[in-house]
Scaffold this motif. Structure first.
Motif, PDB file in Angstrom:
ATOM      1  N   ASN A  67       0.825  -1.212   0.000  1.00 55.57           N
ATOM      2  CA  ASN A  67       0.000   0.000   0.000  1.00 55.57           C
ATOM      3  C   ASN A  67       0.855   1.256   0.000  1.00 55.57           C
ATOM      4  OD1 ASN A  67      -2.605  -1.176  -0.048  1.00 55.57           O
ATOM      5  ND2 ASN A  67      -2.472  -1.636   2.128  1.00 55.57           N
ATOM      6  N   ALA A  68       1.949   1.228   0.748  1.00 58.29           N
ATOM      7  CA  ALA A  68       2.848   2.378   0.745  1.00 58.29           C
ATOM      8  C   ALA A  68       3.476   2.570  -0.624  1.00 58.29           C
ATOM      9  CB  ALA A  68       3.938   2.199   1.809  1.00 58.29           C
ATOM     10  N   ALA A  69       3.839   1.473  -1.267  1.00 54.72           N
ATOM     11  CA  ALA A  69       4.419   1.556  -2.608  1.00 54.72           C
ATOM     12  C   ALA A  69       3.417   2.134  -3.600  1.00 54.72           C
ATOM     13  CB  ALA A  69       4.879   0.170  -3.058  1.00 54.72           C
ATOM     14  N   ALA A  70       2.163   1.698  -3.500  1.00 54.54           N
ATOM     15  CA  ALA A  70       1.140   2.201  -4.427  1.00 54.54           C
ATOM     16  C   ALA A  70       0.971   3.709  -4.310  1.00 54.54           C
ATOM     17  CB  ALA A  70      -0.186   1.488  -4.167  1.00 54.54           C
ATOM     18  N   ALA A  71       1.172   4.243  -3.113  1.00 56.55           N
ATOM     19  CA  ALA A  71       1.027   5.689  -2.914  1.00 56.55           C
ATOM     20  C   ALA A  71       2.085   6.474  -3.680  1.00 56.55           C
ATOM     21  CB  ALA A  71       1.096   6.014  -1.423  1.00 56.55           C
ATOM     22  N   HIS A  72       3.217   5.843  -4.014  1.00 59.20           N
ATOM     23  CA  HIS A  72       4.289   6.514  -4.761  1.00 59.20           C
ATOM     24  C   HIS A  72       4.066   6.457  -6.277  1.00 59.20           C
ATOM     25  CE1 HIS A  72       7.036   7.362  -1.448  1.00 59.20           C
ATOM     26  NE2 HIS A  72       6.789   6.160  -0.962  1.00 59.20           N
ATOM     27  N   SER A  73       3.071   5.708  -6.722  1.00 58.33           N
ATOM     28  CA  SER A  73       2.856   5.531  -8.148  1.00 58.33           C
ATOM     29  C   SER A  73       2.402   6.822  -8.819  1.00 58.33           C
ATOM     30  CB  SER A  73       1.803   4.441  -8.376  1.00 58.33           C
ATOM     31  OG  SER A  73       1.431   4.378  -9.735  1.00 58.33           O
ATOM     32  N   ARG A  74       2.858   7.040 -10.039  1.00 52.42           N
ATOM     33  CA  ARG A  74       2.426   8.211 -10.808  1.00 52.42           C
ATOM     34  C   ARG A  74       1.144   7.944 -11.585  1.00 52.42           C
ATOM     35  NH1 ARG A  74       8.591   9.399 -12.906  1.00 52.42           N
ATOM     36  NH2 ARG A  74       9.284  10.580 -11.067  1.00 52.42           N
ATOM     37  N   HIS A  75       0.666   6.701 -11.553  1.00 57.75           N
ATOM     38  CA  HIS A  75      -0.546   6.326 -12.284  1.00 57.75           C
ATOM     39  C   HIS A  75      -1.488   5.583 -11.355  1.00 57.75           C
ATOM     40  CE1 HIS A  75       1.273   7.416 -16.158  1.00 57.75           C
ATOM     41  NE2 HIS A  75       2.384   6.883 -15.674  1.00 57.75           N
ATOM     42  N   ASP A  76      -2.784   5.675 -11.653  1.00 58.48           N
ATOM     43  CA  ASP A  76      -3.773   4.995 -10.817  1.00 58.48           C
ATOM     44  C   ASP A  76      -3.794   3.487 -11.065  1.00 58.48           C
ATOM     45  OD1 ASP A  76      -4.671   7.206  -9.410  1.00 58.48           O
ATOM     46  OD2 ASP A  76      -6.154   7.739 -10.941  1.00 58.48           O
ATOM     47  N   TRP A  77      -3.528   3.079 -12.297  1.00 55.64           N
ATOM     48  CA  TRP A  77      -3.493   1.648 -12.585  1.00 55.64           C
ATOM     49  C   TRP A  77      -2.095   1.108 -12.299  1.00 55.64           C
ATOM     50  CZ3 TRP A  77      -7.125  -1.954 -13.432  1.00 55.64           C
ATOM     51  CH2 TRP A  77      -8.419  -1.515 -13.733  1.00 55.64           C
ATOM     52  N   ILE A  78      -2.054   0.011 -11.556  1.00 55.64           N
ATOM     53  CA  ILE A  78      -0.792  -0.544 -11.064  1.00 55.64           C
ATOM     54  C   ILE A  78      -0.720  -2.032 -11.373  1.00 55.64           C
ATOM     55  CG2 ILE A  78       0.493  -1.112  -8.956  1.00 55.64           C
ATOM     56  CD1 ILE A  78      -0.719   1.477  -7.740  1.00 55.64           C
ATOM     57  N   LEU A  79       0.427  -2.469 -11.860  1.00 56.00           N
ATOM     58  CA  LEU A  79       0.742  -3.894 -11.991  1.00 56.00           C
ATOM     59  C   LEU A  79       1.805  -4.220 -10.953  1.00 56.00           C
ATOM     60  CD1 LEU A  79       0.797  -6.697 -13.382  1.00 56.00           C
ATOM     61  CD2 LEU A  79       2.487  -5.753 -14.985  1.00 56.00           C
ATOM     62  N   PHE A  80       1.481  -5.110 -10.027  1.00 55.44           N
ATOM     63  CA  PHE A  80       2.436  -5.540  -9.010  1.00 55.44           C
ATOM     64  C   PHE A  80       3.040  -6.874  -9.422  1.00 55.44           C
ATOM     65  CE2 PHE A  80       1.410  -2.692  -5.393  1.00 55.44           C
ATOM     66  CZ  PHE A  80       2.677  -2.624  -4.831  1.00 55.44           C
ATOM     67  N   LEU A  81       4.364  -6.913  -9.524  1.00 48.09           N
ATOM     68  CA  LEU A  81       5.079  -8.171  -9.686  1.00 48.09           C
ATOM     69  C   LEU A  81       6.087  -8.302  -8.557  1.00 48.09           C
ATOM     70  CD1 LEU A  81       5.924  -8.315 -13.525  1.00 48.09           C
ATOM     71  CD2 LEU A  81       4.075  -9.501 -12.322  1.00 48.09           C
ATOM     72  N   ASP A  82       6.330  -9.542  -8.118  1.00 51.85           N
ATOM     73  CA  ASP A  82       7.451  -9.797  -7.227  1.00 51.85           C
ATOM     74  C   ASP A  82       8.717  -9.841  -8.072  1.00 51.85           C
ATOM     75  OD1 ASP A  82       5.692  -9.936  -5.115  1.00 51.85           O
ATOM     76  OD2 ASP A  82       5.570 -12.128  -5.131  1.00 51.85           O
ATOM     77  N   ALA A  83       9.856  -9.641  -7.433  1.00 47.64           N
ATOM     78  CA  ALA A  83      11.105  -9.566  -8.186  1.00 47.64           C
ATOM     79  C   ALA A  83      11.424 -10.863  -8.913  1.00 47.64           C
ATOM     80  CB  ALA A  83      12.258  -9.192  -7.255  1.00 47.64           C
ATOM     81  N   ASP A  84      10.938 -12.003  -8.411  1.00 44.90           N
ATOM     82  CA  ASP A  84      11.210 -13.284  -9.072  1.00 44.90           C
ATOM     83  C   ASP A  84      10.100 -13.683 -10.031  1.00 44.90           C
ATOM     84  OD1 ASP A  84       9.264 -13.891  -7.205  1.00 44.90           O
ATOM     85  OD2 ASP A  84      10.353 -15.577  -6.290  1.00 44.90           O
ATOM     86  N   GLU A  85       9.293 -12.720 -10.447  1.00 47.94           N
ATOM     87  CA  GLU A  85       8.229 -12.953 -11.422  1.00 47.94           C
ATOM     88  C   GLU A  85       8.494 -12.133 -12.680  1.00 47.94           C
ATOM     89  OE1 GLU A  85       4.622 -13.662  -8.190  1.00 47.94           O
ATOM     90  OE2 GLU A  85       4.850 -11.698  -9.147  1.00 47.94           O
ATOM     91  N   SER A  86       7.954 -12.582 -13.804  1.00 47.03           N
ATOM     92  CA  SER A  86       8.111 -11.854 -15.063  1.00 47.03           C
ATOM     93  C   SER A  86       6.980 -12.223 -16.005  1.00 47.03           C
ATOM     94  CB  SER A  86       9.463 -12.169 -15.716  1.00 47.03           C
ATOM     95  OG  SER A  86       9.590 -13.556 -15.967  1.00 47.03           O
ATOM     96  N   LEU A  87       6.657 -11.308 -16.899  1.00 46.09           N
ATOM     97  CA  LEU A  87       5.625 -11.594 -17.892  1.00 46.09           C
ATOM     98  C   LEU A  87       6.161 -12.533 -18.955  1.00 46.09           C
ATOM     99  CD1 LEU A  87       3.972  -8.119 -18.600  1.00 46.09           C
ATOM    100  CD2 LEU A  87       3.536  -9.739 -16.733  1.00 46.09           C
ATOM    101  N   THR A  88       5.318 -13.443 -19.400  1.00 40.92           N
ATOM    102  CA  THR A  88       5.655 -14.251 -20.574  1.00 40.92           C
ATOM    103  C   THR A  88       5.391 -13.420 -21.827  1.00 40.92           C
ATOM    104  OG1 THR A  88       3.402 -15.113 -20.702  1.00 40.92           O
ATOM    105  CG2 THR A  88       5.006 -16.379 -19.386  1.00 40.92           C
TER     106      THR A  88
END
Length: 271
Positions: A67-88
């Protein structure tokens, strides 16, 4: 590549081995934001080199940290990934095609599917690692993470949409990594239970192991993944038991809370 108005956010602590692949898998995000809780490896430098803005945030627990991280976002839509995750590549293509409509909609979240590698190869049958459905893409005005220290989840008001293609999760590289994570996650969960004054119920412990093992091994089809299925079921059941015996110790000997915090801190597991 055309950037789309959403933020990719990754919370990190000593993720130098993973962060580049994670960030590079989402080249069409208008913002890449890494919220770091004090890495002493090259995580921050690598993240910046791969186009991320890095913000420091002392560790708050998984839910509050998100939640704290989301407050720093410059956009309302957010994609959260963990560092050991990646998009195919498949999910990347699906997101590029469908995101413009989603970002202009009144939907609250998008549900993504995660596939996991275990012991060096994808699990073929075990349901939680074959196509786990997770809410990871959301509008921050319509959804919020729970305040749990660990095993947090996203809560939302409004509609959700589903994406078909998976994203990848490079699970703990070894069982040693997994058991260190178990110690950390169990401690956080027990602290949540302690805050809520949850009853101990040690008498349930043998039943907890049996039910957790059978749930994963039989009902979630781990049995079809051979020896790896047996192992993943045992590790999950052992974790369920360890949380309860650690909580028993915590309640019986409150001094163990600080003692455990000290030893976990010594091994970098206190966050």
């Amino acid at each position: 590549m055309v950037e789309l108005p959403f933020s990719l956010i990754v919370i990190t602590h000593n993720e130098a081995a993973n962060i580049a692949a994670c960030l590079d898998s989402v080249p069409f995000a208008a913002e890449k934001l890494v919220v770091d809780s004090g890495s002493d490896d090259d995580t921050v430098a690598i993240a910046q080199a791969h186009g991320a803005r890095v913000v420091h945030q002392d560790w708050l627990g998984f839910g509050p940290q998100r939640n704290a991280a989301a407050a720093h976002s410059r956009h309302d839509w957010i994609l959260f990934l963990d560092a050991d995750e990646s998009l195919t590549p498949q999910l990347s293509a699906e997101l590029r095609e469908r995101l413009p409509e989603l970002l202009n909609s009144q939907a609250a979240v998008a549900i993504l599917r995660r596939r996991t590698s275990y012991m060096g190869a994808p699990m073929r049958w075990y349901r939680p690692m074959r196509g786990e459905r997770l809410a990871r893409l959301y509008h921050r005005g319509r959804a919020r993470w729970t305040d749990a220290r660990v095993h947090e989840s996203l809560r939302w008001d409004g509609e959700s949409v589903d994406f078909k293609a998976p994203f990848d999760h490079a699970h703990n590289p070894t069982l040693a990594h997994k058991h260190l994570k178990v110690l950390r996650y169990a401690e956080l969960k027990c602290l949540d239970w302690n805050d809520k004054n949850r009853p101990v119920r040690m008498w349930q412990t043998p039943l907890v192991y049996l039910s957790a093992f059978l749930r994963d091994y039989v009902m979630r089809l781990a049995i079809l993944d051979g020896w790896r299925g047996l192992i993943v079921s045992h590790v999950a059941a052992a974790y369920a038991v360890y949380k309860r015996i650690r909580y028993y110790e915590m309640r019986r000997n409150p001094a163990s809370i600080e003692q455990a915090r000290t030893v976990l801190r010594r091994h970098g597991l206190d966050r």
